[in-house]
Design an enzyme around this catalytic site. Structure first.
Site, PDB file in Angstrom:
ATOM      1  N   MET A  85       0.845  -1.181   0.000  1.00 18.82           N
ATOM      2  CA  MET A  85       0.000   0.000   0.000  1.00 18.82           C
ATOM      3  C   MET A  85       0.890   1.244   0.000  1.00 18.82           C
ATOM      4  O   MET A  85       1.653   1.462   0.933  1.00 18.82           O
ATOM      5  CB  MET A  85      -0.896   0.020   1.249  1.00 18.82           C
ATOM      6  N   ILE A 100       0.801  -5.047   8.224  1.00 25.92           N
ATOM      7  CA  ILE A 100       2.208  -4.801   8.532  1.00 25.92           C
ATOM      8  C   ILE A 100       2.525  -3.316   8.398  1.00 25.92           C
ATOM      9  O   ILE A 100       2.229  -2.689   7.374  1.00 25.92           O
ATOM     10  CB  ILE A 100       3.124  -5.603   7.595  1.00 25.92           C
ATOM     11  N   GLY A 150      -0.232   3.887   4.907  1.00 24.14           N
ATOM     12  CA  GLY A 150       0.225   2.852   4.004  1.00 24.14           C
ATOM     13  C   GLY A 150       0.957   1.703   4.664  1.00 24.14           C
ATOM     14  O   GLY A 150       0.897   1.512   5.861  1.00 24.14           O
ATOM     15  N   SER A 151       1.636   0.911   3.901  1.00 24.90           N
ATOM     16  CA  SER A 151       2.454  -0.246   4.281  1.00 24.90           C
ATOM     17  C   SER A 151       2.018  -1.447   3.457  1.00 24.90           C
ATOM     18  O   SER A 151       1.940  -1.342   2.241  1.00 24.90           O
ATOM     19  CB  SER A 151       2.410  -0.555   5.763  1.00 24.90           C
ATOM     20  N   ARG A 152       1.710  -2.599   4.116  1.00 29.73           N
ATOM     21  CA  ARG A 152       1.321  -3.764   3.316  1.00 29.73           C
ATOM     22  C   ARG A 152       0.450  -4.719   4.122  1.00 29.73           C
ATOM     23  O   ARG A 152       0.404  -4.670   5.349  1.00 29.73           O
ATOM     24  CB  ARG A 152       2.541  -4.477   2.766  1.00 29.73           C
TER      25      ARG A 152
END
Length: 219
Positions: free
Chosen positions: A99, A156, A186-188
């Site tokens: 993301m 995550i 964001g991130s994943r």
């Protein structure tokens, strides 16, 4: 389009800080209109950028008990068989979605079912595409069981994302595409699916939360 409730404190704080900054610059630099206009325009753009982090766009969701629907907006960065050591402790199909700060950050349940596990893990803040971010970064793990198959979903945090929100508790009965949580900035999200799951996406494919069919579970 709506604004997610997780964004209200951040948006309010950003507005106050930018308002004070603009007032100070206007007061001390009143004889420099170009500077005032420049700061004002940058402030407006930055404020709109912050607001965009917490947007919830109107969209038609995909529902099917056999499908695993994307839990978030982003880009598919991992499709591989791997060992899942936290809950299943066996081989699973991992699909990871990165993301970016420009994506919608709300996370949704990829399937309906019962929450078997919902656990927060403190950790590092490696960049989200780092191979060890799935096991070493700050993260929240959820296991959903629809009575036939169980899948693991892991939110995550990354180098920029420092706040994971998850609303699920063990024993909850949830529906596909309901809000699971939120990753600020964001991130994943990792998915661990049963071996034999049919994958419907490719590496680097852009997916949308609540809409894109990530995979089809084994019967």
């Amino acid at each position: 389009m709506k604004i997610h409730r997780e964004g209200f404190p951040t948006i309010a704080l950003t507005f106050i800080v930018l308002a004070i900054l603009n007032a100070v610059i206007f007061y001390f630099c009143s004889n420099s209109p170009i500077l005032n206009y420049t700061v004002s325009i940058i402030s407006i753009l930055f404020f709109l950028f912050i607001v965009s982090f917490f947007r919830i766009p109107a969209r038609q969701y995909t529902y099917n008990e056999q499908f695993v629907i994307s839990p978030c907006d982003g880009k598919v960065v991992v499709i591989e068989d791997t060992e899942e050591p936290e809950y299943f402790k066996d081989k699973r199909l991992q699909i990871s979605i990165f993301m970016s700060p420009a994506n919608v950050h709300v996370n949704r349940n990829p399937i309906s079912g019962e929450v078997k596990l919902s656990t927060y893990h403190p950790g590092k803040f490696l960049v989200a595409w780092h191979p060890k971010s799935s096991t070493e970064n700050e993260r929240h793990t959820v296991v959903l069981d629809n009575g036939k198959q169980a899948i693991l979903v892991r939110q995550i945090a990354g180098a920029l994302a420092r706040r994971i929100v998850n609303y699920l508790k063990p024993g909850d009965k949830v529906r596909q595409n309901e809000e699971m949580g939120f990753i600020k900035f964001g991130s994943r999200v990792d998915l661990f699916l049963p071996v034999g799951t049919k994958v419907n996406v490719k590496l680097n494919e852009v997916v949308k939360g609540g809409q894109t069919v990530i995979a089809e579970l084994p019967a």
